[in-house]
Design an enzyme around this catalytic site. Structure first.
Site, PDB file in Angstrom:
ATOM      1  N   CYS B 156       0.789  -1.227   0.000  1.00 36.78           N
ATOM      2  CA  CYS B 156       0.000   0.000   0.000  1.00 36.78           C
ATOM      3  C   CYS B 156       0.830   1.291   0.000  1.00 36.78           C
ATOM      4  O   CYS B 156       0.274   2.373  -0.159  1.00 36.78           O
ATOM      5  CB  CYS B 156      -0.944   0.009   1.201  1.00 36.78           C
ATOM      6  SG  CYS B 156      -1.509  -1.637   1.642  1.00 36.78           S
ATOM      7  N   HIS B 289      -4.494   7.799   5.085  1.00 34.47           N
ATOM      8  CA  HIS B 289      -4.428   6.449   4.529  1.00 34.47           C
ATOM      9  C   HIS B 289      -5.823   5.834   4.705  1.00 34.47           C
ATOM     10  O   HIS B 289      -6.345   5.223   3.789  1.00 34.47           O
ATOM     11  CB  HIS B 289      -3.364   5.652   5.260  1.00 34.47           C
ATOM     12  CG  HIS B 289      -3.194   4.254   4.753  1.00 34.47           C
ATOM     13  ND1 HIS B 289      -2.847   3.978   3.450  1.00 34.47           N
ATOM     14  CD2 HIS B 289      -3.315   3.054   5.373  1.00 34.47           C
ATOM     15  CE1 HIS B 289      -2.755   2.671   3.293  1.00 34.47           C
ATOM     16  NE2 HIS B 289      -3.044   2.074   4.434  1.00 34.47           N
ATOM     17  N   GLU B 300      -3.317   5.337  12.824  1.00 35.18           N
ATOM     18  CA  GLU B 300      -3.142   6.606  12.098  1.00 35.18           C
ATOM     19  C   GLU B 300      -3.518   7.791  12.979  1.00 35.18           C
ATOM     20  O   GLU B 300      -2.827   8.803  12.993  1.00 35.18           O
ATOM     21  CB  GLU B 300      -3.991   6.598  10.822  1.00 35.18           C
ATOM     22  CG  GLU B 300      -3.819   7.866  10.004  1.00 35.18           C
ATOM     23  CD  GLU B 300      -4.117   7.681   8.537  1.00 35.18           C
ATOM     24  OE1 GLU B 300      -4.867   6.742   8.189  1.00 35.18           O
ATOM     25  OE2 GLU B 300      -3.604   8.480   7.735  1.00 35.18           O
ATOM     26  N   LYS B 321     -10.278   6.618   0.333  1.00 33.05           N
ATOM     27  CA  LYS B 321     -10.647   5.203   0.186  1.00 33.05           C
ATOM     28  C   LYS B 321     -12.138   4.980   0.436  1.00 33.05           C
ATOM     29  O   LYS B 321     -12.717   4.020  -0.072  1.00 33.05           O
ATOM     30  CB  LYS B 321      -9.812   4.334   1.127  1.00 33.05           C
ATOM     31  CG  LYS B 321      -8.328   4.279   0.715  1.00 33.05           C
ATOM     32  CD  LYS B 321      -7.512   3.382   1.626  1.00 33.05           C
ATOM     33  CE  LYS B 321      -6.059   3.283   1.166  1.00 33.05           C
ATOM     34  NZ  LYS B 321      -5.277   4.503   1.380  1.00 33.05           N
ATOM     35  N   HIS B 326      -9.679   0.933  -1.660  1.00 32.94           N
ATOM     36  CA  HIS B 326      -8.235   0.861  -1.435  1.00 32.94           C
ATOM     37  C   HIS B 326      -7.599   0.341  -2.707  1.00 32.94           C
ATOM     38  O   HIS B 326      -7.775  -0.832  -3.056  1.00 32.94           O
ATOM     39  CB  HIS B 326      -7.966  -0.093  -0.268  1.00 32.94           C
ATOM     40  CG  HIS B 326      -6.558  -0.081   0.219  1.00 32.94           C
ATOM     41  ND1 HIS B 326      -5.501   0.472  -0.482  1.00 32.94           N
ATOM     42  CD2 HIS B 326      -6.012  -0.572   1.365  1.00 32.94           C
ATOM     43  CE1 HIS B 326      -4.394   0.336   0.201  1.00 32.94           C
ATOM     44  NE2 HIS B 326      -4.662  -0.298   1.331  1.00 32.94           N
ATOM     45  N   PHE B 386       0.819  -2.774   4.330  1.00 32.15           N
ATOM     46  CA  PHE B 386       0.836  -4.155   4.738  1.00 32.15           C
ATOM     47  C   PHE B 386       2.302  -4.570   4.771  1.00 32.15           C
ATOM     48  O   PHE B 386       3.003  -4.419   3.786  1.00 32.15           O
ATOM     49  CB  PHE B 386       0.137  -4.873   3.575  1.00 32.15           C
ATOM     50  CG  PHE B 386      -0.299  -6.260   3.829  1.00 32.15           C
ATOM     51  CD1 PHE B 386       0.396  -7.306   3.250  1.00 32.15           C
ATOM     52  CD2 PHE B 386      -1.429  -6.529   4.573  1.00 32.15           C
ATOM     53  CE1 PHE B 386      -0.038  -8.606   3.425  1.00 32.15           C
ATOM     54  CE2 PHE B 386      -1.864  -7.827   4.751  1.00 32.15           C
ATOM     55  CZ  PHE B 386      -1.168  -8.872   4.165  1.00 32.15           C
TER      56      PHE B 386
END
Lengths: 409, 402, 93
Positions: B156, B289, B300, B321, B326, B386
């Site tokens: 990501c 994110h 976050e 997102k 995503h 990830f």
């Protein structure tokens, strides 16, 4: 103050074994054990190529605890092991309890192919409910880099380059930037690939691999008149990269200095092959050398990514000859004849050569191709180079080069 | 350094304009997907790209031979260079791409046919675009780029890292112009993978909401054309936005879960601000994110708290997102485009989703209506991967825009 | 061997096989040892793997997070959970 990056350690997991020494031995004696690829899954339709430079059963217990290794793919295990070997070779200890300002830049050509295949089979044959979460975590191309960071608690940049044959040098250049800019105190850089039976069967179907001759002998023949494909390989290579002054200060022994690197692209290249016309890359390499004030006479050796492929080796030779012009090329090594493609053999060979290791004759080479007029190193009068050019040209058009010099030059 | 062109493909459609309208509307484009059979999956929805306009198909030669990810990439690239009014032939240009899947969807079809699970002949041509560097190379080939060209695949964070690499390449004088971004397509591997981790929200992701339940996968492409301000001025180009800096780090905490206190995330943001020479107080909004997983959103929020100090709960946050899903390796790229669009609109886009915002996170999530921005605003765009890699970008509105 | 003992054995073998715990044998895992955190040191991804494995072996569906936490506390707890679930299945048929 001009900051430079130096390589202070090298680790490898390859068909030669574990560590720097067995690989160096393999290059010196020009011999490595090739093993038959497992055909039991039934993917192989042809009988062209049977052997590959496979890692086999590697003893990694001293590098990763079994309970930690259990969820890792082979790629991750090899990458973590090679990283730890490289750190040991560099006499650099990283405290796994601390947050270490270390960057990790890995490259891979096939990514997590074996794991991906397994997971897709699960989903396809048994349904999505059967998909293994542990497999998925290892199915991403950056799993090895992530595992390396976890293993040594490296909290600097974590980057995985996926650019086929050019990946390792691009990774090296990227990592050098992190270290030179002071964003990381050191970097673990390298390449890892696992050759799954499916991938081997597809490469064979594409006619990319060196087939067996009448005597059942398989050999990749870089630059040779009768070359007909490359040797499939796998494994991991990791080097430790540090800023030169810092390395000296801690009393590290440098294997090589990274003088400069650069990369380019030929938009005429077909998606999965090498270009026929070298002119774009000749211009790019010439410009790179000019930009860094590197004279052709500076280079005492070229470590080439030539692997035995018909078109790849042709392009490699024509680009070198296009840049060298009338001047005689220095000795050209073609380490992929021994270690195969992929796994970082080129990077390892370049570092070893710069560090003063000895190289034997190029395996598989018999006869010069008249179109190329290039004979790779034949093993005679080896002189360890003070300065060398590393070159790798990728299928699809990317290219990367680097200049390494022996430390202390 | 400036952005002189951008291109996008998303669940809102092919082009920057549909994305811009969609983001402004505060609605979500995540809906039931038709790309593959979703039986047995925890969710049926995704941020699927609708069929392309005929004009787009006609512009791209070999459309039929290309993987979906390649098509997204090329369409976005064409749009970006057109907006930048730029021909790359003969220029010192490079391509810096991020992606996770490339031709994986087509590869899945090959494997299915090979094993007999799917009808049809396993044509080797289906594998031609499998390599992760496929879409990036396709863009470089299409635009005739001869400079550094490579693809980063760090899950990501890929898109963010690719843009960072482009910025560095221009700073080093290695290239004058950079085509930076990413592309990803829906495929069974990632769809099933996140499903197996139970990190997907069956109804569609709702980042930062109290009862959020996971992410939704999306597809598409995002591309920025970057060049030095001097270079842009020299050719009379008009910038869309500025790119001030970047930062990256790694959590080194766990293979799937982010650091609970957002250590790595905070480090990436702090480094980016340092690189940009911007203090946290100067940041007007954050394009988060924001995946919508319980863990990520907490991590976050903690990172934002660490970096922004006393005003942390008053920095407007938006999560793209929630609108398009995503986009994995491409997400950092499309979210950079979304950030540029916010500058052009003079307003931060609202974050779609129903249900109350999670009060324990303490964030000022922009809801319902776009939130006006002052001229010359600065924004941070974050991508946390990830496996732990983190990337943050600092962008600014150009001139009097926003 | 009692029914419960047999389930515990099976659970141990399931854990060892599906989580790739090479080198471990069932007699090395105590019935009451913690599976997660201290003890065997499994994590959230392992938990998900086990859920998939349980479903494959015994057709059990585990949806509830709370149920999982309690059931996965130890081999003994997990074996009891499996026995109960299978008994329920047998009743409701």
């Amino acid at each position: 103050m001009i900051r430079t990056a130096v390589i202070t350690g090298l680790g490898a997991v390859s068909a030669a074994g574990c560590g720097r020494a067995p690989l160096a031995d393999a290059f010196r004696t020009s011999s490595i054990t090739l093993t038959p690829v497992d055909r039991s899954a039934g993917y192989h339709r042809l009988q062209r190529s049977r052997l590959a430079a496979l890692v086999g059963a590697a003893e990694l217990g001293q590098w990763i605890a079994p309970l930690v290794a259990r969820r890792m793919s082979q790629s991750s295990r090899w990458a973590v092991s090679a990283a730890r070997m490289a750190l040991a070779d560099a006499s650099l200890e990283l405290d796994p309890q601390a947050s270490n300002p270390v960057a990790v830049v890995m490259s891979t050509a096939y990514g997590a192919a074996a794991v991906t295949e397994k997971m897709l089979r699960q989903v396809q044959d048994e349904g999505p409910e059967a998909a293994s979460p542990a497999l998925f975590t290892e199915s991403v191309a950056n799993a090895p880099a992530a595992q390396v960071a976890l293993a040594v608690r490296a909290v600097g940049a974590n980057i995985t380059v996926t650019q086929r044959q050019a990946g390792p040098l691009i990774a090296l250049g990227t990592a050098a930037q992190e270290v030179i800019a002071g964003r990381a105190e050191c970097a673990l850089v390298g390449s890892v690939d696992e050759l799954s039976p499916l991938i081997h069967s597809i490469l064979d179907r594409f006619g990319a691999l060196a087939p067996a001759d009448a005597n059942g002998h398989e050999a990749a023949r870089p630059f040779d008149r009768r070359r007909s494909g490359f040797l499939a390989g796998e494994g991991a290579t990791v080097v430790v990269l540090e800023e030169a002054t810092a390395a000296r200060r801690r009393g590290a022994r440098a294997l090589a200095e990274v003088d400069f690197y650069g990369s380019a692209f030929d938009p005429q290249a077909p998606r999965t092959d090498w270009s026929r016309d070298p002119s774009t890359l000749v211009e790019s390499l010439s410009r790179l050398l000019e930009r860094h004030d590197a004279a052709l006479d500076d280079f005492e050796c070229v470590v080439s990514g030539a692997c035995g492929s018909t078109r790849g080796d042709r392009l490699e030779a024509l680009v070198l000859e296009g840049v060298w012009g009338e001047r005689r090329l220095p000795p050209v090594l073609a380490p992929k004849a021994l270690t195969g493609e992929h796994g970082g053999g080129l990077l390892a060979a370049a570092v070893l050569a710069a560090a003063g290791a000895e190289f034997g004759p190029t395996p598989g080479f018999r006869e010069v191709d008249p179109e190329l007029g290039l004979a790779p190193f034949d093993g005679s009068n080896w002189v360890a180079p003070g300065r060398l050019l590393v070159s790798c040209l990728a299928t699809g058009g990317a290219a990367a080069w680097a200049m390494l010099t022996r430390a202390g030059q | 350094m400036v952005v002189t062109g951008c291109g996008a493909v998303s669940a809102w459609g092919w082009g920057v304009e549909p994305l811009r309208q969609g983001l402004r509307s505060g609605r979500s484009a995540i809906r039931p997907t038709t790309v593959f059979d979703t039986r047995g999956q925890r969710t049926r929805v995704a941020g699927e790209v609708p069929p392309p306009p005929v004009a787009v198909v006609q512009r791209i030669a070999e459309w039929a031979q290309l993987a979906m990810a390649d098509r997204f990439a090329l369409a976005a690239a064409d749009e970006a260079v057109e907006r930048a009014d730029l021909a790359l032939v003969g220029r010192l240009a490079g391509t810096f791409f991020g992606g996770s899947t490339a031709g994986m969807l087509e590869c899945e079809r090959y494997l299915g046919r090979l094993t007999g699970a799917l009808a049809g002949h396993p044509r080797l041509a289906l594998l031609a675009s499998q390599q992760i560097n496929g879409p990036g190379d396709a863009v470089a080939r299409h635009l005739e780029v001869t400079g550094p060209t490579y693809t980063v695949s760090s899950a990501c964070a890929s898109g963010g890292l690719a843009i960072a690499a482009a910025v560095e390449s221009i700073r080093r004088g290695e290239v004058e112009v950079a085509v930076a971004g990413g592309a990803d397509s829906l495929c069974l591997l990632t769809y099933s993978g996140f499903n197996s981790l139970r990190s997907v929200d069956p109804e569609g992701c709702r980042p930062f909401r109290a009862d959020r339940a996971g992410l939704s996968i999306g597809e598409g492409a995002g591309i920025l054309i970057l060049e030095s301000l001097a270079g842009a001025n020299a050719r009379g180009a008009s910038p869309l936005a500025e790119i001030l800096g970047w930062g990256s780090s790694c959590d080194a905490h766990h293979m799937t879960a982010p650091h609970p206190e957002g250590d790595g995330a905070a480090a990436a943001i702090t480094r980016a601000l340092g690189d940009a020479g911007i203090s946290p107080d100067q940041v007007a909004f954050i394009n988060a994110h924001g995946t919508g997983t319980p863990h990520n959103d907490v991590s976050e929020a903690r990172a934002i708290e660490r970096v922004f100090g006393a005003r942390w709960s008053r920095v407007p946050v938006t999560a793209t997102k929630a609108s398009v899903g995503h986009l994995l390796g491409c997400s950092g790229a499309i979210e950079a485009v979304a950030t540029v669009l916010a500058f052009l609109d003079g307003a931060v886009q609202p974050t779609p989703g129903h249900g109350p915002v999670d009060p324990s996170l303490g964030l000022d999530l922009v809801l319902d209506e776009p939130r006006r921005l002052a001229p010359g605003s600065v924004a941070v765009s974050t991508s946390f991967a990830f496996g732990g890699a983190n990337a943050a970008l600092v962008l600014a509105a150009w001139g009097d825009a926003a | 061997m009692s029914e419960t003992g047999s389930t515990r054995e099976q659970v141990k073998r399931l854990i060892i096989e599906h989580l790739n715990l090479e080198g471990l044998t069932p007699d090395m895992i105590a019935d009451d040892d913690a599976l997660f955190g201290e003890g065997l040191g499994l994590d959230s991804v392992d938990a998900l793997e086990l859920v998939v494995a349980l479903e494959k072996k015994w057709g059990l569906r585990i949806e509830n997070q709370e149920t999982t936490r309690a059931a996965f506390a130890s081999v003994a707890a997990l074996a009891a959970f499996v026995d109960r679930a299978r008994a329920n299945e047998a009743q409701t048929g």
